[in-house]
Design a protein around this motif. Structure first.
Motif, PDB file in Angstrom:
ATOM      1  N   PHE A  61      16.324  67.949  14.414  1.00 32.83           N
ATOM      2  CA  PHE A  61      16.948  66.625  14.310  1.00 32.83           C
ATOM      3  C   PHE A  61      17.516  66.406  12.908  1.00 32.83           C
ATOM      4  O   PHE A  61      18.654  65.962  12.749  1.00 32.83           O
ATOM      5  CB  PHE A  61      15.910  65.545  14.643  1.00 32.83           C
ATOM      6  CG  PHE A  61      16.448  64.143  14.568  1.00 32.83           C
ATOM      7  CD1 PHE A  61      17.175  63.609  15.616  1.00 32.83           C
ATOM      8  CD2 PHE A  61      16.229  63.358  13.437  1.00 32.83           C
ATOM      9  CE1 PHE A  61      17.673  62.316  15.549  1.00 32.83           C
ATOM     10  CE2 PHE A  61      16.723  62.068  13.368  1.00 32.83           C
ATOM     11  CZ  PHE A  61      17.449  61.548  14.424  1.00 32.83           C
ATOM     12  N   GLU A  62      16.730  66.732  11.885  1.00 35.28           N
ATOM     13  CA  GLU A  62      17.152  66.493  10.505  1.00 35.28           C
ATOM     14  C   GLU A  62      18.285  67.427  10.093  1.00 35.28           C
ATOM     15  O   GLU A  62      19.169  67.034   9.329  1.00 35.28           O
ATOM     16  CB  GLU A  62      15.976  66.653   9.535  1.00 35.28           C
ATOM     17  CG  GLU A  62      14.863  65.629   9.732  1.00 35.28           C
ATOM     18  CD  GLU A  62      15.303  64.189   9.496  1.00 35.28           C
ATOM     19  OE1 GLU A  62      16.323  63.963   8.824  1.00 35.28           O
ATOM     20  OE2 GLU A  62      14.622  63.284  10.000  1.00 35.28           O
ATOM     21  N   ASP A  63      18.288  68.659  10.583  1.00 37.09           N
ATOM     22  CA  ASP A  63      19.319  69.637  10.210  1.00 37.09           C
ATOM     23  C   ASP A  63      20.709  69.171  10.617  1.00 37.09           C
ATOM     24  O   ASP A  63      21.696  69.521   9.971  1.00 37.09           O
ATOM     25  CB  ASP A  63      19.041  71.010  10.837  1.00 37.09           C
ATOM     26  CG  ASP A  63      17.862  71.712  10.184  1.00 37.09           C
ATOM     27  OD1 ASP A  63      17.417  71.241   9.123  1.00 37.09           O
ATOM     28  OD2 ASP A  63      17.392  72.726  10.736  1.00 37.09           O
ATOM     29  N   VAL A  64      20.803  68.393  11.682  1.00 36.35           N
ATOM     30  CA  VAL A  64      22.100  67.945  12.177  1.00 36.35           C
ATOM     31  C   VAL A  64      22.640  66.788  11.340  1.00 36.35           C
ATOM     32  O   VAL A  64      23.841  66.626  11.207  1.00 36.35           O
ATOM     33  CB  VAL A  64      21.990  67.547  13.671  1.00 36.35           C
ATOM     34  CG1 VAL A  64      23.270  66.929  14.166  1.00 36.35           C
ATOM     35  CG2 VAL A  64      21.617  68.749  14.492  1.00 36.35           C
ATOM     36  N   GLY A  65      21.762  66.000  10.743  1.00 32.47           N
ATOM     37  CA  GLY A  65      22.201  64.865   9.938  1.00 32.47           C
ATOM     38  C   GLY A  65      22.668  63.706  10.795  1.00 32.47           C
ATOM     39  O   GLY A  65      23.837  63.371  10.809  1.00 32.47           O
ATOM     40  N   HIS A  66      21.754  63.092  11.531  1.00 32.56           N
ATOM     41  CA  HIS A  66      22.106  61.990  12.425  1.00 32.56           C
ATOM     42  C   HIS A  66      22.412  60.706  11.644  1.00 32.56           C
ATOM     43  O   HIS A  66      21.852  60.459  10.583  1.00 32.56           O
ATOM     44  CB  HIS A  66      20.962  61.743  13.416  1.00 32.56           C
ATOM     45  CG  HIS A  66      20.878  62.793  14.476  1.00 32.56           C
ATOM     46  ND1 HIS A  66      20.207  63.975  14.299  1.00 32.56           N
ATOM     47  CD2 HIS A  66      21.399  62.834  15.727  1.00 32.56           C
ATOM     48  CE1 HIS A  66      20.305  64.704  15.401  1.00 32.56           C
ATOM     49  NE2 HIS A  66      21.028  64.043  16.280  1.00 32.56           N
ATOM     50  N   SER A  67      23.273  59.884  12.204  1.00 30.86           N
ATOM     51  CA  SER A  67      23.669  58.616  11.587  1.00 30.86           C
ATOM     52  C   SER A  67      22.538  57.590  11.706  1.00 30.86           C
ATOM     53  O   SER A  67      21.592  57.773  12.471  1.00 30.86           O
ATOM     54  CB  SER A  67      24.914  58.073  12.284  1.00 30.86           C
ATOM     55  OG  SER A  67      24.611  57.756  13.626  1.00 30.86           O
ATOM     56  N   SER A  68      22.691  56.502  10.966  1.00 27.41           N
ATOM     57  CA  SER A  68      21.676  55.448  11.039  1.00 27.41           C
ATOM     58  C   SER A  68      21.699  54.779  12.409  1.00 27.41           C
ATOM     59  O   SER A  68      20.669  54.336  12.907  1.00 27.41           O
ATOM     60  CB  SER A  68      21.872  54.423   9.926  1.00 27.41           C
ATOM     61  OG  SER A  68      23.188  53.917   9.962  1.00 27.41           O
ATOM     62  N   SER A  69      22.877  54.727  13.058  1.00 21.86           N
ATOM     63  CA  SER A  69      22.915  54.121  14.400  1.00 21.86           C
ATOM     64  C   SER A  69      22.186  55.015  15.400  1.00 21.86           C
ATOM     65  O   SER A  69      21.542  54.524  16.324  1.00 21.86           O
ATOM     66  CB  SER A  69      24.355  53.867  14.848  1.00 21.86           C
ATOM     67  OG  SER A  69      25.072  55.065  14.964  1.00 21.86           O
ATOM     68  N   ALA A  70      22.264  56.333  15.196  1.00 27.43           N
ATOM     69  CA  ALA A  70      21.522  57.247  16.078  1.00 27.43           C
ATOM     70  C   ALA A  70      20.020  57.026  15.894  1.00 27.43           C
ATOM     71  O   ALA A  70      19.256  57.019  16.861  1.00 27.43           O
ATOM     72  CB  ALA A  70      21.885  58.701  15.760  1.00 27.43           C
TER      73      ALA A  70
END
Length: 132
Positions: free
Chosen positions: A56-65
């Motif tokens: 999850f962290e490797d992808v760099g999800h947005s704050s909305s995600a």
């Protein structure tokens, strides 16, 4: 704090009709989000049955995600049921051998000499055509 699940319990939820993930010690039921996930459902399904925090962290999800995840929260993971990460130790590299320098030089020359010959031949051909 929600219900506490074991890794074995969470790992049972690993199909497109029933998919749970473990991220940051929390358990999420992502089943209804599978078809809307921008990265596709395969990414989520491949992260079942393990701690998916790094994925999850490797992808760099947005704050909305991250905000959307709150709606999918079903409980926490019993961290004692997650196997400890084994620290990666790179294989031992043999010490650099100075004698390899001559081998490298030979290989380099085997590559460069034919290129040089080809370059000279093309140059001669081009020069002889332009002077005729």
């Amino acid at each position: 704090m929600g219900k506490v699940f074991t890794l074995a319990e969470v790992a049972e939820h690993n199909t497109p009709k029933d998919c749970w993930l473990i991220i940051d010690g929390k358990v999420y039921d992502v089943t209804k989000f599978l078809e809307d996930h921008p990265g596709g459902d395969e990414v989520l399904l491949s992260a079942t049955g393990k701690d998916a925090t790094d994925d999850f962290e490797d992808v760099g999800h947005s704050s909305s995600a991250r905000d959307q995840m709150e709606e999918l929260y079903v409980g926490d993971i019993d961290s004692s049921t997650i196997p400890a990460k084994s620290k990666y130790t790179p294989p031992k590299q043999p010490h650099y051998n100075q004698d390899k320098t001559s081998e490298f030089l030979i290989k380099l020359l085997q590559f460069l000499v034919p290129l040089l010959i080809l370059g000279v031949a093309v140059g001669i051909r081009f020069y002889s055509k332009s002077s005729a």
